[in-house]
Scaffold this motif. Structure first.
Motif, PDB file in Angstrom:
ATOM      1  N   VAL A 123      10.478 -16.113  -0.352  1.00 41.51           N
ATOM      2  CA  VAL A 123       9.756 -16.621   0.794  1.00 41.51           C
ATOM      3  C   VAL A 123       9.607 -15.545   1.858  1.00 41.51           C
ATOM      4  O   VAL A 123       8.538 -15.314   2.419  1.00 41.51           O
ATOM      5  N   SER A 124      10.711 -14.829   2.135  1.00 41.92           N
ATOM      6  CA  SER A 124      10.669 -13.822   3.191  1.00 41.92           C
ATOM      7  C   SER A 124       9.819 -12.630   2.813  1.00 41.92           C
ATOM      8  O   SER A 124       9.368 -11.877   3.678  1.00 41.92           O
ATOM      9  N   GLN A 125       9.612 -12.420   1.509  1.00 45.19           N
ATOM     10  CA  GLN A 125       8.844 -11.262   1.062  1.00 45.19           C
ATOM     11  C   GLN A 125       7.379 -11.604   0.766  1.00 45.19           C
ATOM     12  O   GLN A 125       6.677 -10.845   0.136  1.00 45.19           O
ATOM     13  N   THR A 126       6.952 -12.791   1.191  1.00 43.82           N
ATOM     14  CA  THR A 126       5.554 -13.179   1.009  1.00 43.82           C
ATOM     15  C   THR A 126       4.718 -12.694   2.193  1.00 43.82           C
ATOM     16  O   THR A 126       5.057 -12.956   3.341  1.00 43.82           O
ATOM     17  N   SER A 127       3.635 -11.974   1.917  1.00 43.70           N
ATOM     18  CA  SER A 127       2.751 -11.459   2.960  1.00 43.70           C
ATOM     19  C   SER A 127       1.358 -12.059   2.781  1.00 43.70           C
ATOM     20  O   SER A 127       1.071 -12.713   1.773  1.00 43.70           O
ATOM     21  N   LEU A 186      -0.536  -2.002  -4.790  1.00 45.93           N
ATOM     22  CA  LEU A 186       0.703  -2.090  -4.015  1.00 45.93           C
ATOM     23  C   LEU A 186       1.859  -2.661  -4.833  1.00 45.93           C
ATOM     24  O   LEU A 186       2.960  -2.833  -4.299  1.00 45.93           O
ATOM     25  N   GLY A 187       1.611  -2.962  -6.091  1.00 41.99           N
ATOM     26  CA  GLY A 187       2.654  -3.521  -6.929  1.00 41.99           C
ATOM     27  C   GLY A 187       2.996  -4.955  -6.574  1.00 41.99           C
ATOM     28  O   GLY A 187       4.128  -5.395  -6.775  1.00 41.99           O
ATOM     29  N   ARG A 188       2.042  -5.667  -6.033  1.00 46.76           N
ATOM     30  CA  ARG A 188       2.258  -7.049  -5.640  1.00 46.76           C
ATOM     31  C   ARG A 188       1.494  -7.987  -6.560  1.00 46.76           C
ATOM     32  O   ARG A 188       0.623  -7.580  -7.335  1.00 46.76           O
ATOM     33  N   GLU A 198      -7.482  -8.498  -5.741  1.00 46.65           N
ATOM     34  CA  GLU A 198      -6.705  -8.173  -6.941  1.00 46.65           C
ATOM     35  C   GLU A 198      -6.436  -6.679  -7.042  1.00 46.65           C
ATOM     36  O   GLU A 198      -5.325  -6.252  -7.421  1.00 46.65           O
ATOM     37  N   GLN A 199      -7.436  -5.858  -6.713  1.00 50.79           N
ATOM     38  CA  GLN A 199      -7.266  -4.410  -6.787  1.00 50.79           C
ATOM     39  C   GLN A 199      -6.229  -3.908  -5.783  1.00 50.79           C
ATOM     40  O   GLN A 199      -5.377  -3.079  -6.111  1.00 50.79           O
ATOM     41  N   ILE A 200      -6.288  -4.427  -4.564  1.00 53.83           N
ATOM     42  CA  ILE A 200      -5.344  -4.002  -3.529  1.00 53.83           C
ATOM     43  C   ILE A 200      -3.926  -4.432  -3.893  1.00 53.83           C
ATOM     44  O   ILE A 200      -2.969  -3.652  -3.776  1.00 53.83           O
ATOM     45  N   ALA A 201      -3.773  -5.678  -4.345  1.00 54.79           N
ATOM     46  CA  ALA A 201      -2.444  -6.174  -4.706  1.00 54.79           C
ATOM     47  C   ALA A 201      -1.846  -5.371  -5.851  1.00 54.79           C
ATOM     48  O   ALA A 201      -0.660  -5.003  -5.826  1.00 54.79           O
ATOM     49  N   ALA A 202      -2.662  -5.081  -6.866  1.00 48.60           N
ATOM     50  CA  ALA A 202      -2.174  -4.309  -8.004  1.00 48.60           C
ATOM     51  C   ALA A 202      -1.756  -2.911  -7.575  1.00 48.60           C
ATOM     52  O   ALA A 202      -0.731  -2.373  -8.042  1.00 48.60           O
ATOM     53  N   GLY A 223       6.093  -9.744  -3.799  1.00 46.63           N
ATOM     54  CA  GLY A 223       6.580  -8.666  -4.631  1.00 46.63           C
ATOM     55  C   GLY A 223       7.923  -8.189  -4.133  1.00 46.63           C
ATOM     56  O   GLY A 223       8.351  -8.530  -3.027  1.00 46.63           O
ATOM     57  N   PRO A 224       8.647  -7.388  -4.906  1.00 46.58           N
ATOM     58  CA  PRO A 224       9.982  -6.929  -4.512  1.00 46.58           C
ATOM     59  C   PRO A 224       9.919  -5.926  -3.362  1.00 46.58           C
ATOM     60  O   PRO A 224       8.972  -5.168  -3.243  1.00 46.58           O
ATOM     61  N   ALA A 225      10.900  -5.949  -2.528  1.00 46.83           N
ATOM     62  CA  ALA A 225      11.016  -4.985  -1.435  1.00 46.83           C
ATOM     63  C   ALA A 225      11.739  -3.751  -1.943  1.00 46.83           C
ATOM     64  O   ALA A 225      12.735  -3.843  -2.662  1.00 46.83           O
ATOM     65  N   ILE A 226      11.246  -2.605  -1.591  1.00 51.16           N
ATOM     66  CA  ILE A 226      11.812  -1.335  -2.059  1.00 51.16           C
ATOM     67  C   ILE A 226      13.219  -1.174  -1.490  1.00 51.16           C
ATOM     68  O   ILE A 226      13.460  -1.341  -0.302  1.00 51.16           O
ATOM     69  N   GLY A 227      14.188  -0.801  -2.390  1.00 54.30           N
ATOM     70  CA  GLY A 227      15.548  -0.510  -1.938  1.00 54.30           C
ATOM     71  C   GLY A 227      16.431  -1.732  -1.842  1.00 54.30           C
ATOM     72  O   GLY A 227      17.555  -1.641  -1.355  1.00 54.30           O
ATOM     73  N   GLN A 228      15.995  -2.894  -2.282  1.00 54.84           N
ATOM     74  CA  GLN A 228      16.799  -4.097  -2.231  1.00 54.84           C
ATOM     75  C   GLN A 228      17.074  -4.581  -3.648  1.00 54.84           C
ATOM     76  O   GLN A 228      16.208  -4.571  -4.503  1.00 54.84           O
TER      77      GLN A 228
END
Length: 205
Positions: free
Chosen positions: A28-32, A182-184, A176-180, A17-22
């Protein structure tokens, strides 16, 4: 009295998902990695029991102890077959021959070396209403040890699959619930493990 089948499913999956403020994001770097666990159970009423019975004989010679033990085992198996236990439900669990000494009583004869034969085997009783009859047949024939009884269900294989499916669904729903929240967005599953176990409540002696 019931059996509780427990399935635990552990899942580790990627979330992106997108990083806040960028303004721009390297995917790849934003994959957790998100790890979740799902646990579900299915209850069963036992309809079968596996008994472990033993025949122990002691004599002054190995051959005599073996012969005495064999006579009891053959009589017991014949009695079990006679009351409807199938041959495939009678199997050997252990066979041991060892020596021992009688407690000292003041004479060499009474303290002589003795030979002990222990023959253990399993009996599967597929109708619990016949349990007492099976035990009577064993002990009336000369069995002298009862090592234990484990109750189970003929529906256990299907119940394990059901509990496992429920645990997987629970883990997936949680991810799915946790990802949603967090906006991921969930990505591919990176790793998973499944652990099944059967718990007994007042179902063994």
């Amino acid at each position: 009295m019931f059996l509780l089948l427990l399935a635990v499913f552990s899942l580790a999956g990627s979330v992106a998902g997108p990083a806040i403020g960028q303004d721009s994001v390297d995917p790849v770097s934003q994959t957790s990695i998100l790890s979740v666990h799902g646990t579900r159970s299915v209850s069963l009423v036992p309809d079968m029991v596996r008994i472990e019975i033993g025949v122990n004989k002691t004599a002054s010679s190995a051959q005599e102890a073996i012969n005495q033990n064999t006579d009891v085992v053959q009589a017991m198996k014949a009695a079990l077959l006679n009351i409807g236990i199938e041959d495939k439900d009678i199997s050997t669990s252990s066979y041991n021959l060892y020596t021992t000494n009688l407690p000292e009583s003041g004479t060499d004869e009474d303290n002589a070396l003795q030979f002990v034969v222990n023959y253990g085997f399993y009996i599967v009783v597929r109708d619990l209403d016949n349990l007492n009859e099976v035990l009577d047949a064993c002990f009336d024939s000369g069995a002298n040890s009862l090592y234990g009884m484990v109750f189970t269900s003929s529906s256990q294989p299907e119940a394990v699959i059901e509990a496992r499916d429920l645990a997987i669904d629970a883990a997936k729903q949680e991810a799915e619930q946790i990802a949603a929240k967090l906006g991921r967005t969930l990505g591919a599953v990176k790793a998973f493990s499944v652990r099944d176990s059967a718990l007994e409540d007042n179902a063994s002696v």
